[in-house]
Design an enzyme around this catalytic site. Structure first.
Site, mmCIF file in Angstrom:
data_model
loop_
_atom_site.group_PDB
_atom_site.id
_atom_site.type_symbol
_atom_site.label_atom_id
_atom_site.label_comp_id
_atom_site.label_asym_id
_atom_site.label_seq_id
_atom_site.Cartn_x
_atom_site.Cartn_y
_atom_site.Cartn_z
ATOM 1 C CG ASP A 14 -1.940 1.066 1.175
ATOM 2 O OD1 ASP A 14 -2.964 0.939 1.133
ATOM 3 O OD2 ASP A 14 -1.488 2.265 1.511
ATOM 4 C CG ASP A 110 -3.066 3.458 -2.260
ATOM 5 O OD1 ASP A 110 -4.226 2.570 -2.308
ATOM 6 O OD2 ASP A 110 -2.748 3.942 -1.195
ATOM 7 C CD GLU A 111 -5.509 -1.273 -0.483
ATOM 8 O OE1 GLU A 111 -5.692 -2.008 0.140
ATOM 9 O OE2 GLU A 111 -5.862 0.022 -0.342
HETATM 10 N N1 DCP Z 1 -8.767 8.275 -1.075
HETATM 11 C C1 DCP Z 1 -10.050 9.377 -1.350
HETATM 12 N N2 DCP Z 1 -10.862 9.421 -0.483
HETATM 13 C C2 DCP Z 1 -11.014 8.516 0.778
HETATM 14 C C3 DCP Z 1 -9.830 7.732 0.708
HETATM 15 C C4 DCP Z 1 -8.987 7.563 0.019
HETATM 16 O O1 DCP Z 1 -9.818 10.027 -2.439
HETATM 17 N N3 DCP Z 1 -11.973 8.754 1.530
HETATM 18 C C5 DCP Z 1 -7.680 8.261 -2.060
HETATM 19 C C6 DCP Z 1 -6.558 9.350 -1.826
HETATM 20 C C7 DCP Z 1 -5.378 8.425 -1.116
HETATM 21 C C8 DCP Z 1 -5.731 6.924 -1.853
HETATM 22 O O2 DCP Z 1 -6.910 6.926 -2.104
HETATM 23 O O3 DCP Z 1 -4.054 8.757 -1.443
HETATM 24 C C9 DCP Z 1 -5.215 5.828 -0.932
HETATM 25 O O4 DCP Z 1 -5.954 5.735 0.078
HETATM 26 P P1 DCP Z 1 -5.429 5.111 1.503
HETATM 27 O O5 DCP Z 1 -6.746 4.697 2.301
HETATM 28 O O6 DCP Z 1 -4.467 4.105 1.129
HETATM 29 O O7 DCP Z 1 -4.580 6.196 2.117
HETATM 30 P P2 DCP Z 1 -3.331 7.087 1.780
HETATM 31 O O8 DCP Z 1 -2.436 6.268 0.777
HETATM 32 O O9 DCP Z 1 -3.624 8.464 1.576
HETATM 33 O O10 DCP Z 1 -2.679 7.064 3.154
HETATM 34 P P3 DCP Z 1 -1.997 5.989 4.029
HETATM 35 O O11 DCP Z 1 -0.620 6.430 4.043
HETATM 36 O O12 DCP Z 1 -2.681 6.093 5.368
HETATM 37 O O13 DCP Z 1 -2.135 4.577 3.211
HETATM 38 CA CA CA Z 2 -2.211 4.193 1.069
HETATM 39 CA CA CA Z 3 -4.847 2.131 0.108
#
Ligand code: DCP
Ligand code: CA
Ligand code: CA
Length: 351
Positions: A14, A110-111
């Site tokens: 991720d 992203d995962e």
């Molecule tokens: N995303 C979004 N709205 C949300 C959750 C996520 O648009 N409610 C998008 C933005 C994030 C991406 O999806 O960058 C990936 O979500 P993640 O939940 O994996 O969160 P992040 O990658 O941002 O942070 P982390 O470091 O906790 O994985």
């Molecule tokens: Ca992420």
């Molecule tokens: Ca994710």
């Protein structure tokens, strides 16, 4: 007796604070400052997509109203969502990942999960692959990610979350049972606020741990949740037999719409619902999919959200069919409340 399952080695990858990290990479002078990617802070209805870890220190998180984010951290750098660019970066990253193991299931931008069972003989070797993946993504794309390795998908994801950001964590099969015992039950995929509440009430505790939830009999979980209940029963013990699926079948096709202004104007609501229904039907047709049921969603002005599902099996499902079956569900939500409607949607489950 069922045949004993082969032991598996599963990896979850991720990207860290993905959209915000890409923005940081493109604008190195942002580093060290809180960065928020999402709606324009002037947009009263918009939300935060994501933010970097500096911004999280102020309590900011994904899904939060952007106006609240602006209040909590007025000096953050607010950026719009540049989705097409993030998609390109994602494709480059997962092309790297796939070289290391072709049995990959991409879950979102992203995962992904990898099934390394045939690729390596030990967790130690899996960790080596994890390190090379991290290194190559960093060298080629200048993006950090977190990786979890375990015996199944659920545990690999939990491992990944445990050492975020820029982490690499293994949960050995011998540790599985113990590692999650004291965690809150929301660590189990599929347990959301609603199911958590049901379990909390059943147990008579406010914030149940996995260990406490293990006390519930399978029969009781099935009574409470139907088929999902038996899945929860396994997952509380750290058991998850779901396979890593290389090609994702489309399981549903949905459309939703957020009104420019919250409304109770039923003419307007049903007009939009009709358009959504016809749109879903045309997408079903284009993808040559047949519809086996629909789910209608209705979110009110205070974000209270209701969904209802019905099975639905006409031979060739048309927009009119979806609309006609969906309207009573939607009407039911609306008439039960006196609040204004913020969002409506309809989703067809397909086969
Ligand atoms: N995303 C979004 N709205 C949300 C959750 C996520 O648009 N409610 C998008 C933005 C994030 C991406 O999806 O960058 C990936 O979500 P993640 O939940 O994996 O969160 P992040 O990658 O941002 O942070 P982390 O470091 O906790 O994985
Ligand atoms: Ca992420
Ligand atoms: Ca994710």
């Amino acid at each position: 007796m069922s045949k004993k399952k082969e032991k598996r080695i599963i990896m979850h990858i991720d990207m860290d604070y993905f959209f915000a990290q890409i923005e940081e990479r493109e604008n190195p002078h942002f580093k060290g400052h809180p960065v928020v990617v999402g709606a324009d802070p002037a947009d009263k209805r918009g939300v935060v997509s994501t933010c970097n870890y500096e911004a999280r220190k102020y309590g900011l998180k994904s899904g939060m109203p952007i106006t609240r984010a602006k209040k909590l951290c007025p000096d953050a750098i607010f950026l719009p969502v540049n989705m097409n660019f993030y998609k390109k970066v994602s494709a480059l990253i997962f092309a790297i990942v796939k070289k290391h193991c072709s049995k990959m299931e991409k879950i979102s931008l992203d995962e992904a999960y990898l099934d390394l069972s045939k690729r390596v003989r030990s967790f130690k070797e899996a960790v080596k692959i994890g390190r090379s993946i991290k290194k190559e993504i960093w060298q080629k794309e200048k993006i950090t990610c977190s990786i979890g390795v375990a015996e199944n998908k659920m545990m690999a994801k939990i491992a990944c979350e445990m050492e975020k950001p820029d982490g690499l964590k293994v949960i050995y099969p011998s540790q599985t049972y113990q590692v999650i015992a004291d965690m809150g039950i929301e660590v189990v995929p599929g347990i959301g606020p609603k199911s958590k509440q049901i379990i909390a009430r059943f147990l008579g505790v406010e914030d149940p741990s996995v260990k406490q939830a293990r006390e519930i009999k399978k029969r009781d979980l099935v009574d409470l949740f139907g088929k999902r209940g038996s899945d929860f029963f396994d997952k509380f013990k750290g058991v998850d037999n779901s396979p890593v699926v290389t090609k994702r079948e489309i399981k549903s096709i949905g459309r939703e719409y957020t009104f420019k202004k919250d409304t109770r104007d039923s003419e307007k609501i049903f007009k939009v619902f009709k358009a959504l229904s016809y749109d879903v039907a045309s997408s079903l047709h284009n993808k040559k999919k047949r519809c086996k049921g629909i789910t209608v969603v209705c979110r009110f002005e205070d974000f209270e959200t209701h969904t209802k599902q019905i099975s639905f099996l006409p031979k060739n499902c048309t927009g009119k069919d979806i609309y006609k079956k969906g309207v009573p569900l939607l009407l039911d939500f609306i008439t039960k409340k006196s609040k204004k409607v913020r969002l409506i949607g309809v989703r067809a489950t397909v086969f």
